[in-house]
Design a protein around this motif. Structure first.
Motif, PDB file in Angstrom:
ATOM      1  N   VAL A 174       0.865  -1.250   0.040  1.00 59.29           N
ATOM      2  CA  VAL A 174      -0.070   0.099  -0.082  1.00 59.29           C
ATOM      3  C   VAL A 174       0.853   1.237  -0.053  1.00 59.29           C
ATOM      4  O   VAL A 174       1.342   1.722   1.217  1.00 59.29           O
ATOM      5  CB  VAL A 174      -1.013   0.211   1.309  1.00 59.29           C
ATOM      6  CG1 VAL A 174      -1.779   1.405   1.196  1.00 59.29           C
ATOM      7  CG2 VAL A 174      -1.894  -1.230   1.267  1.00 59.29           C
ATOM      8  N   PRO A 175       1.289   1.693  -0.991  1.00 57.91           N
ATOM      9  CA  PRO A 175       2.094   2.906  -1.246  1.00 57.91           C
ATOM     10  C   PRO A 175       1.285   4.124  -0.674  1.00 57.91           C
ATOM     11  O   PRO A 175       0.385   4.302  -0.559  1.00 57.91           O
ATOM     12  CB  PRO A 175       2.063   3.371  -2.829  1.00 57.91           C
ATOM     13  CG  PRO A 175       1.997   1.841  -3.224  1.00 57.91           C
ATOM     14  CD  PRO A 175       0.818   1.232  -2.494  1.00 57.91           C
ATOM     15  N   THR A 176       2.255   4.849   0.204  1.00 57.47           N
ATOM     16  CA  THR A 176       1.705   5.697   1.252  1.00 57.47           C
ATOM     17  C   THR A 176       2.123   6.880   0.544  1.00 57.47           C
ATOM     18  O   THR A 176       3.367   7.450   0.295  1.00 57.47           O
ATOM     19  CB  THR A 176       2.323   5.558   2.578  1.00 57.47           C
ATOM     20  OG1 THR A 176       1.664   4.314   2.896  1.00 57.47           O
ATOM     21  CG2 THR A 176       1.950   6.564   3.677  1.00 57.47           C
ATOM     22  N   ILE A 177       1.245   8.091   0.950  1.00 60.65           N
ATOM     23  CA  ILE A 177       1.283   9.739   0.413  1.00 60.65           C
ATOM     24  C   ILE A 177       1.367  10.482   1.770  1.00 60.65           C
ATOM     25  O   ILE A 177       0.560  10.372   2.547  1.00 60.65           O
ATOM     26  CB  ILE A 177       0.410   9.908  -0.484  1.00 60.65           C
ATOM     27  CG1 ILE A 177       0.181   8.997  -1.632  1.00 60.65           C
ATOM     28  CG2 ILE A 177       0.338  11.443  -1.093  1.00 60.65           C
ATOM     29  CD1 ILE A 177      -0.985   9.102  -2.517  1.00 60.65           C
ATOM     30  N   SER A 178       2.390  11.529   1.976  1.00 66.00           N
ATOM     31  CA  SER A 178       2.544  12.309   3.092  1.00 66.00           C
ATOM     32  C   SER A 178       1.760  13.373   2.895  1.00 66.00           C
ATOM     33  O   SER A 178       1.295  13.711   1.622  1.00 66.00           O
ATOM     34  CB  SER A 178       3.890  12.543   3.176  1.00 66.00           C
ATOM     35  OG  SER A 178       4.852  11.581   3.350  1.00 66.00           O
ATOM     36  N   ALA A 179       1.585  14.229   3.898  1.00 60.47           N
ATOM     37  CA  ALA A 179       0.792  15.464   3.738  1.00 60.47           C
ATOM     38  C   ALA A 179       1.468  16.362   3.015  1.00 60.47           C
ATOM     39  O   ALA A 179       2.680  16.474   2.749  1.00 60.47           O
ATOM     40  CB  ALA A 179       0.494  16.093   5.100  1.00 60.47           C
ATOM     41  N   GLY A 180       0.657  17.094   1.970  1.00 67.36           N
ATOM     42  CA  GLY A 180       1.431  17.923   1.169  1.00 67.36           C
ATOM     43  C   GLY A 180       0.096  19.051   0.516  1.00 67.36           C
ATOM     44  O   GLY A 180      -1.117  19.007   0.896  1.00 67.36           O
ATOM     45  N   GLU A 181       0.340  19.405  -0.538  1.00 67.19           N
ATOM     46  CA  GLU A 181      -0.667  20.375  -1.294  1.00 67.19           C
ATOM     47  C   GLU A 181      -1.616  19.404  -1.810  1.00 67.19           C
ATOM     48  O   GLU A 181      -1.064  18.346  -2.214  1.00 67.19           O
ATOM     49  CB  GLU A 181      -0.114  21.331  -2.273  1.00 67.19           C
ATOM     50  CG  GLU A 181       0.755  22.566  -1.827  1.00 67.19           C
ATOM     51  CD  GLU A 181       1.291  23.214  -3.036  1.00 67.19           C
ATOM     52  OE1 GLU A 181       1.741  24.494  -2.640  1.00 67.19           O
ATOM     53  OE2 GLU A 181       0.880  22.994  -4.025  1.00 67.19           O
ATOM     54  N   PHE A 182      -2.961  19.551  -1.694  1.00 69.02           N
ATOM     55  CA  PHE A 182      -3.489  18.625  -1.796  1.00 69.02           C
ATOM     56  C   PHE A 182      -3.678  18.037  -3.281  1.00 69.02           C
ATOM     57  O   PHE A 182      -3.849  16.845  -3.762  1.00 69.02           O
ATOM     58  CB  PHE A 182      -5.163  18.934  -1.679  1.00 69.02           C
ATOM     59  CG  PHE A 182      -6.196  17.922  -1.536  1.00 69.02           C
ATOM     60  CD1 PHE A 182      -6.262  17.270  -0.292  1.00 69.02           C
ATOM     61  CD2 PHE A 182      -6.987  17.349  -2.561  1.00 69.02           C
ATOM     62  CE1 PHE A 182      -7.036  16.036  -0.046  1.00 69.02           C
ATOM     63  CE2 PHE A 182      -7.956  16.393  -2.476  1.00 69.02           C
ATOM     64  CZ  PHE A 182      -7.894  15.557  -1.043  1.00 69.02           C
ATOM     65  N   GLN A 183      -3.355  19.098  -4.222  1.00 69.07           N
ATOM     66  CA  GLN A 183      -3.262  18.807  -5.713  1.00 69.07           C
ATOM     67  C   GLN A 183      -2.189  17.764  -5.837  1.00 69.07           C
ATOM     68  O   GLN A 183      -2.055  16.673  -6.532  1.00 69.07           O
ATOM     69  CB  GLN A 183      -2.758  20.048  -6.700  1.00 69.07           C
ATOM     70  CG  GLN A 183      -3.061  19.640  -8.084  1.00 69.07           C
ATOM     71  CD  GLN A 183      -4.383  18.997  -8.616  1.00 69.07           C
ATOM     72  OE1 GLN A 183      -5.437  19.456  -8.342  1.00 69.07           O
ATOM     73  NE2 GLN A 183      -4.231  17.713  -9.306  1.00 69.07           N
ATOM     74  N   THR A 184      -1.076  18.078  -5.339  1.00 67.15           N
ATOM     75  CA  THR A 184       0.310  17.117  -5.173  1.00 67.15           C
ATOM     76  C   THR A 184      -0.065  15.738  -4.689  1.00 67.15           C
ATOM     77  O   THR A 184       0.336  14.748  -5.105  1.00 67.15           O
ATOM     78  CB  THR A 184       1.415  17.761  -4.327  1.00 67.15           C
ATOM     79  OG1 THR A 184       1.729  18.878  -4.658  1.00 67.15           O
ATOM     80  CG2 THR A 184       2.619  16.832  -4.310  1.00 67.15           C
ATOM     81  N   MET A 185      -0.921  15.649  -3.687  1.00 63.03           N
ATOM     82  CA  MET A 185      -1.236  14.629  -2.975  1.00 63.03           C
ATOM     83  C   MET A 185      -2.103  13.715  -4.151  1.00 63.03           C
ATOM     84  O   MET A 185      -2.073  12.412  -4.190  1.00 63.03           O
ATOM     85  CB  MET A 185      -2.195  14.680  -1.728  1.00 63.03           C
ATOM     86  CG  MET A 185      -1.090  15.256  -0.678  1.00 63.03           C
ATOM     87  SD  MET A 185      -1.906  15.167   0.934  1.00 63.03           S
ATOM     88  CE  MET A 185      -2.417  13.663   1.589  1.00 63.03           C
ATOM     89  N   LYS A 186      -3.021  14.377  -4.499  1.00 66.83           N
ATOM     90  CA  LYS A 186      -3.946  13.870  -5.582  1.00 66.83           C
ATOM     91  C   LYS A 186      -3.166  13.373  -6.788  1.00 66.83           C
ATOM     92  O   LYS A 186      -3.457  12.130  -7.308  1.00 66.83           O
ATOM     93  CB  LYS A 186      -5.042  15.056  -6.346  1.00 66.83           C
ATOM     94  CG  LYS A 186      -5.905  14.305  -7.437  1.00 66.83           C
ATOM     95  CD  LYS A 186      -6.910  15.385  -7.859  1.00 66.83           C
ATOM     96  CE  LYS A 186      -7.940  14.733  -9.089  1.00 66.83           C
ATOM     97  NZ  LYS A 186      -8.722  15.769  -9.320  1.00 66.83           N
ATOM     98  N   ASN A 187      -2.092  14.012  -7.349  1.00 71.26           N
ATOM     99  CA  ASN A 187      -1.499  13.543  -8.464  1.00 71.26           C
ATOM    100  C   ASN A 187      -0.554  12.069  -8.134  1.00 71.26           C
ATOM    101  O   ASN A 187      -0.415  11.277  -8.689  1.00 71.26           O
ATOM    102  CB  ASN A 187      -0.197  14.483  -8.885  1.00 71.26           C
ATOM    103  CG  ASN A 187      -0.823  15.785  -9.464  1.00 71.26           C
ATOM    104  OD1 ASN A 187      -1.877  15.751  -9.961  1.00 71.26           O
ATOM    105  ND2 ASN A 187      -0.149  16.878  -9.346  1.00 71.26           N
ATOM    106  N   ALA A 188      -0.396  11.931  -6.778  1.00 75.33           N
ATOM    107  CA  ALA A 188       0.321  10.867  -6.284  1.00 75.33           C
ATOM    108  C   ALA A 188      -0.704   9.891  -6.022  1.00 75.33           C
ATOM    109  O   ALA A 188      -0.140   8.623  -6.595  1.00 75.33           O
ATOM    110  CB  ALA A 188       0.951  11.215  -4.772  1.00 75.33           C
ATOM    111  N   VAL A 189      -1.915  10.022  -6.096  1.00 74.49           N
ATOM    112  CA  VAL A 189      -2.999   8.951  -6.108  1.00 74.49           C
ATOM    113  C   VAL A 189      -3.152   8.473  -7.273  1.00 74.49           C
ATOM    114  O   VAL A 189      -3.443   7.314  -7.694  1.00 74.49           O
ATOM    115  CB  VAL A 189      -4.544   9.543  -5.639  1.00 74.49           C
ATOM    116  CG1 VAL A 189      -5.444   8.462  -5.722  1.00 74.49           C
ATOM    117  CG2 VAL A 189      -4.030   9.696  -3.934  1.00 74.49           C
TER     118      VAL A 189
END
Length: 381
Positions: A89-104
């Motif tokens: 389960v690859p994990t995404i840290s807190a960031g700008e929401f668009q950055t987090m969305k891009n990671a998803v």
């Protein structure tokens, strides 16, 4: 039909001497009987277990799961596979929401690409709805309370590729965010949180059933004019519904604390995680990640001034080694917390060597070095 032979097959609480038979990607039988097969492997002297399931990792092998490409996500997952992690389960840290969305989006594409050698189960968002007081290595600048329009938009578009979401229950008014997640099959996990027991009770009532890296950025008992309140740690011990995950790298938690957690919660409720950084499994000794200078020594990543840990550099096989060598657990018990327990948390047909389960299999030696990996009954090269 494929056949795997060993005298150390991890079946339940025992080491079984016999054969694992695999057909059409599933475990067909575990028996002492030697039967004809189309493909056979002899791992006598080595441990054979269900594939490891890491439900919390930020990367490895020099590859990050955030601010990176789809190819990097795949490469990071494949690196973990070589250390026994067949499901991740690859994990995404807190960031700008668009950055987090891009990671998803990247994790979603990596999952669907078919290029990963193991099972990419989906993303874990660790933030941004956390507590600034328990930020830890998370960047406080990106931490916010839950924003309805934000999370609803992401889940509506990519909910099938989001496995879990870590959040701070004390900032979730009436448990609305937690309820939204759990109604859509996403695991709501309390972490980086300063919650008190009433906050946790609301979260549990709305479906929260997991604590993110217990003792790391989780609140404990506080006192106000003599009156004590339970924190997240005590809530985890009090409420049997809650699973907990622990960073079992032998550094974040001392061995006695690991033993205490398992004594209280039981192996059925404890999942081992790496929470590894992108530098896990590399020879990197110092550098800068997300603007923060770090050094690697004593088997852990630290802030450059050595005032705190900056993250784990462990791979999954090291978690088993820690539980056995440092904590004194036997191999089947250690393996269970990295296979069967996380599989139950995720509600997937994996995690045990038993008829009908997915044939994800790991082979490792007495030094806990992974030598062979099978995913869906096929040998991963």
């Amino acid at each position: 039909m494929m056949k795997i032979k060993s005298d150390k097959i991890v079946v339940g609480k025992e080491l079984f001497d016999g054969y694992v038979y695999v057909l059409n990607g599933k475990i067909a039988e575990i028996t002492k009987e030697d039967k004809p097969s189309d493909e056979s492997y002899d791992f006598t002297g080595k441990y054979v277990s269900a594939g490891f399931i890491d439900i919390h990792t930020h990367g490895a092998g020099g590859y990050a799961f955030m601010n990176s490409s789809v190819e990097d996500v795949i490469a990071g997952c494949n690196f973990h596979l070589r250390h026994g992690t067949t499901s991740i389960v690859p994990t995404i840290s807190a960031g700008e929401f668009q950055t987090m969305k891009n990671a998803v989006v990247n994790i979603d594409e990596a999952k669907k690409s078919g290029k990963a050698k193991g099972n990419i189960l989906g993303a874990h968002l660790e933030g941004p709805y956390l507590s600034p007081k328990q930020a830890g290595a998370q960047c406080p600048a990106f931490i916010t309370p839950p924003i309805k329009g934000e999370y609803e938009s992401l889940v509506e578009e990519y909910g099938e590729s989001i496995v879990r979401w870590t959040y701070a229950p004390e900032n979730d008014e009436n448990g609305a965010f937690c309820r939204y997640l759990t109604e859509r099959g996403i695991i709501a996990s309390a972490g980086h949180t300063d919650a008190k027991y009433p906050d946790m009770a609301v979260a549990i009532d709305n479906g929260c059933n997991l604590i993110t890296h217990l003792y790391s950025c989780t609140s404990t008992v506080t006192r106000d004019h003599g009156f004590r309140s339970l924190g997240v740690i005590e809530s985890a011990f009090l409420r049997d519904e809650l699973y907990v995950e622990i960073i079992a790298d032998g550094k974040h938690l001392p061995s006695d604390l690991i033993k205490m957690i398992i004594k209280i919660k039981g192996v059925d409720k404890v999942a081992l995680i790496t929470d590894s950084l992108e530098i896990a499994g590399t020879d990197v000794k110092e550098g800068v990640m997300s603007g923060t200078e770090f050094i690697v020594e004593d088997g852990v990543c630290k802030l450059k001034d050595r005032s705190a840990f900056a993250g784990s550099v462990a791979t999954a096989n090291r978690l088993i080694e820690t539980l056995v060598k440092a904590c004194g657990f036997d191999v089947p018990t250690a393996v269970k917390m990295l296979t069967e327990t996380p599989a139950k948390i995720l509600k997937i047909n994996k995690g045990v060597l038993e008829k009908g389960y997915d044939a994800d299999v790991v082979v490792f030696d007495g030094d806990f070095v992974v030598t062979d990996v099978f995913v869906g009954g096929k040998k991963a090269e």
